[in-house]
Design a protein around this motif. Structure first.
Motif, short mmCIF file in Angstrom:
data_model
loop_
_atom_site.label_atom_id
_atom_site.label_comp_id
_atom_site.label_asym_id
_atom_site.label_seq_id
_atom_site.Cartn_x
_atom_site.Cartn_y
_atom_site.Cartn_z
N ALA A 493 0.76 -1.18 -0.05
CA ALA A 493 0.03 -0.04 -0.08
C ALA A 493 0.84 1.07 0.03
O ALA A 493 1.78 1.23 0.41
N ASN A 494 0.56 2.30 -0.65
CA ASN A 494 1.17 3.62 -0.88
C ASN A 494 0.73 4.22 0.55
O ASN A 494 -0.08 5.29 0.53
N ALA A 495 0.93 3.81 1.65
CA ALA A 495 0.17 3.92 3.03
C ALA A 495 1.57 4.49 3.90
O ALA A 495 2.59 3.88 3.81
N TYR A 496 1.11 5.32 5.09
CA TYR A 496 2.20 5.48 5.94
C TYR A 496 1.41 5.69 7.45
O TYR A 496 0.30 6.29 7.49
N ASP A 497 2.09 5.31 8.61
CA ASP A 497 1.67 5.71 9.78
C ASP A 497 2.57 6.30 10.64
O ASP A 497 3.84 5.89 10.50
N MET A 498 2.25 7.21 11.43
CA MET A 498 3.26 7.91 12.21
C MET A 498 2.93 7.33 13.67
O MET A 498 1.93 7.30 14.12
N VAL A 499 4.12 7.00 14.29
CA VAL A 499 4.13 6.41 15.60
C VAL A 499 4.87 7.26 16.62
O VAL A 499 5.86 7.59 16.28
N LEU A 500 4.14 7.15 17.83
CA LEU A 500 4.90 8.04 18.86
C LEU A 500 4.98 7.16 20.02
O LEU A 500 3.95 6.89 20.76
N ASN A 501 6.15 6.71 20.64
CA ASN A 501 6.42 6.02 21.80
C ASN A 501 5.44 4.63 21.86
O ASN A 501 4.97 4.48 22.95
N GLY A 502 5.28 4.01 20.65
CA GLY A 502 4.45 2.79 20.86
C GLY A 502 3.14 3.05 20.45
O GLY A 502 2.42 2.09 20.67
N ASN A 503 2.66 4.22 20.27
CA ASN A 503 1.33 4.36 19.63
C ASN A 503 0.93 4.85 18.35
O ASN A 503 1.79 6.03 18.08
N GLU A 504 0.35 4.34 17.52
CA GLU A 504 0.11 4.81 16.34
C GLU A 504 -0.68 6.43 16.55
O GLU A 504 -1.95 6.27 17.06
N ILE A 505 -0.13 7.35 16.12
CA ILE A 505 -0.74 8.63 16.34
C ILE A 505 -1.55 9.46 15.09
O ILE A 505 -2.37 10.27 14.94
N GLY A 506 -1.18 8.80 13.82
CA GLY A 506 -1.62 9.16 12.75
C GLY A 506 -1.28 8.11 11.58
O GLY A 506 -0.28 7.40 11.56
N GLY A 507 -2.34 8.09 10.64
CA GLY A 507 -2.07 7.13 9.56
C GLY A 507 -2.80 7.96 8.19
O GLY A 507 -3.66 8.49 8.54
N GLY A 508 -2.18 7.44 7.14
CA GLY A 508 -2.88 7.89 6.05
C GLY A 508 -2.08 7.26 4.55
O GLY A 508 -1.65 6.22 4.91
N SER A 509 -2.56 7.69 3.48
CA SER A 509 -2.20 7.08 2.43
C SER A 509 -2.40 7.91 1.08
O SER A 509 -3.09 9.17 1.34
N ILE A 510 -1.62 7.67 0.03
CA ILE A 510 -1.93 8.26 -1.42
C ILE A 510 -3.45 7.54 -1.71
O ILE A 510 -3.50 6.34 -1.69
#
Length: 610
Positions: A493-510
């Motif tokens: 997937a052309n997707a991405y998650d931002m992780v902070l301290n073991g927590n997914e704080i953001g996710g998205g994709s093209i």
């Protein structure tokens, strides 16, 4: 105005000023002929001094905790200064007061170290919100929102509202549904996210959109979930993945600076999904500490390109390892001195139902270079040393090993790593580490339904290099047991998650922006042409009118606030949260409605027994 100043405003420079304050009575302390009162509002606490001339009025009208009080008087220098209060150098010498409203005795003390339990404080949340600890959380939430809006405004994003009453398209979590009185027998759904609307805004030419928006999911709850939650929802046109990553790294850095006064200048690491899963055991790893997983035996179907080192454990006639699909080791720093009781306690911990392991193998890497393990019978010193080297264990470390079915074992190893990280104090609340996780699988295979499902959502585009694979292959599978051999299993997937301290704080994709590719995606998920038109005809139609390439991201606003505030629960950062049963115990919702409302909606209630 009922006040000239707030209760957190006055300082030593204000001595001799005539002022009027209003707020709530925090404490009352009588000392003979004088009385001290701490008056509190949102901004702080100011001490009031009632001298002998007013004390008889207080005797006639005694003040109680949480009375709403207005006072007029002169700012005076305190003789017993309180360095713990910003206003601790002054007090108000009261010459006139008025009780604006009385209060019955509160059910718990309105202070940081309150005696109220969670349930009681949620029932009286309007009182709980007066506490400084809760107020600080809401102030942090407001600061995160303000910083977000400022940054996005400066980068030409436009705040555009999208509807709350939309069409139900149940392909993810359960929808909350709302009956329509004017359209009998038909229902709106509350949005799980504004996904399709923000894509339509891109088609409409609003190339940079955002909202700090409520979303709704009817799912089982825990500390980091609520039935209604808030997202920082963003979308951009004419962008590629790198543009999104750079833009929103900037947003998070700005929030750190504005809210925590932290200059987050570290390069934000990037990690593939496969690497995250096999190095840390999950797709949102906490990289504040090392303690990486060492796979001593990979499953035969793994996509990992790491070397297989199963020769270290095979051939020893230890059936636990020989018969396991995978064997995973963790080197825990400095714990070789653990006692038998401590290793037994860890064994019981991994055997809990929520972890699901049958046992735990340990190897102690002693400071003198020798090794002691629970499997000495099967593995000699040379083998134990080789395992220790593979796990990057040093003298003084404790190696913990779990074995079993791949998915459960990997998750158990991940949970064990996090547990040991917490136990050893390696997960400090004020230590922040960001990470991008990239290259997720586009599809997951739902064996019970015998079909592909979208790992993110059905509007996520494949990686450009995988589009031909998706277009030129059919999703059907002759033998469901061999789904990993299907070309769809390898599509990224052309997707991405931002992780902070073991927590997914953001996710998205093209996003997919071509009609034919979107139809192919829907078909892969088992939707025929009729279902596609029924659920998403509006979006497919819009794609015929010049849809631009676009992509976006959504941040979990509540979760981001809780991490920045050092809490594990998002409820602490929501003004009026629900409990774990999805109830608002303060207003007693959800609740029944009367028969007249059912009649107007033309609905008959028929509750089935479970």
């Amino acid at each position: 105005m009922f006040r000239s100043h707030t209760c957190g405003e006055l300082r030593i420079a204000d001595i001799s000023k005539s002022v009027t304050l209003a707020g709530w009575v925090q404490t009352v302390r009588k000392f003979g002929s004088i009385t001290f009162v701490d008056l509190r509002d949102r901004y702080g606490i100011t001490q009031l001094l009632f001298n002998e001339s007013l004390n008889h009025l207080l005797d006639a009208n005694p003040l109680g905790r949480e009375f709403v009080l207005q006072v007029k008087g002169i700012v005076n220098e305190r003789s017993n200064k309180n360095s713990n209060l910003p206003t601790g150098d002054i007090e108000i010498l009261v010459n006139e007061f008025s009780i604006l409203n009385k209060s019955i005795t509160p059910p718990f003390t309105i202070q940081d170290d309150t005696d109220g339990g969670d349930d009681l404080r949620m029932k009286y949340r309007f009182l709980d919100l007066r506490r400084n600890a809760v107020k600080r959380n809401l102030e942090l939430r407001y600061a995160v929102g303000r910083s977000t809006r400022n940054y996005l405004h400066e980068n030409n994003f436009m705040d555009i509202e999208t509807p709350f009453l939309i069409k139900s398209t149940p392909e993810g979590a359960r929808d909350f549904v709302v009956p329509s009185r004017m359209n009998a027998g038909q229902f709106y759904a509350l949005p799980q996210s504004p996904q399709t609307f923000k894509q339509l805004l891109m088609v409409s030419g609003y190339d940079r959109y955002y909202q700090i928006v409520k979303c709704f999911r009817d799912e089982d709850l825990r500390a980091d979930r609520q039935p209604e939650f808030t997202q920082i929802d963003c979308e951009m046109s004419f962008v590629e993945q790198e543009d999104i990553l750079q833009m929103f790294e900037g947003l998070v850095r700005r929030i750190f600076k504005d809210v925590k006064n932290i200059d987050y200048t570290d390069v934000i690491e990037r990690m593939t999904w496969t690497n995250a899963m096999w190095t840390y055991g999950n797709d949102k790893p906490d990289i504040r500490f090392n303690m990486q997983l060492c796979n001593l035996k990979y499953p035969t179907h793994t996509f990992s390109d790491k070397p297989v080192i199963e020769n270290l454990i095979n051939g020893a006639d230890f059936k636990v390892f020989d018969e396991a699909e995978t064997v995973i080791a963790i080197a825990v720093p400095g714990c070789a001195a653990y006692t038998r009781k401590q290793t037994d306690d860890l064994t019981e911990w991994v055997k809990r139902p929520q972890i699901g392991m049958k046992g735990l193998v340990f190897i102690k890497c002693n400071e003198d270079g020798t090794f002691k393990s629970s499997v000495d019978k099967f593995y000699n010193e040379e083998k134990l040393k080789a395992i220790a080297e593979a796990a990057h264990a040093k003298a003084g470390d404790l190696i913990l090993i779990v074995a079993g079915a791949e998915e459960r074992t990997r998750k158990a190893a991940s949970d064990l790593r996090m547990y040991m990280g917490t136990t050893l104090g390696l997960r400090k609340a004020n230590d922040f580490k960001l990470l991008w996780v990239l290259d997720f699988p586009l599809f997951e295979y739902a064996e019970e339904e015998n079909r592909w499902v979208a790992r993110h959502h059905p509007f996520t585009s494949p990686k450009p290099s995988d589009i031909d694979t998706m277009i030129n292959n059919e999703p059907s599978i002759a033998n469901p047991a061999e789904y990993l051999k299907h070309p769809y299993a390898n599509i990224k997937a052309n997707a991405y998650d931002m992780v902070l301290n073991g927590n997914e704080i953001g996710g998205g994709s093209i996003r997919i922006f071509q009609k034919d590719l979107q139809q192919k995606m829907f078909a892969a998920l088992g939707m025929d042409e009729h279902e596609q038109q029924h659920k998403f005809g509006f979006l497919l139609g819009a794609f015929e009118y010049g849809a631009p390439p676009h992509g976006g991201i959504a941040f979990g606003f509540d979760r981001l606030c809780s991490i920045l505030g050092g809490s594990e629960s998002i409820r602490d950062f929501i003004a009026f949260p629900k409990n774990n049963s999805g109830r608002d115990v303060m207003i007693d919702a959800p609740s029944t409605i009367d028969e007249k409302q059912f009649d107007e909606l033309q609905i008959k209630l028929d509750i089935k027994e479970k």
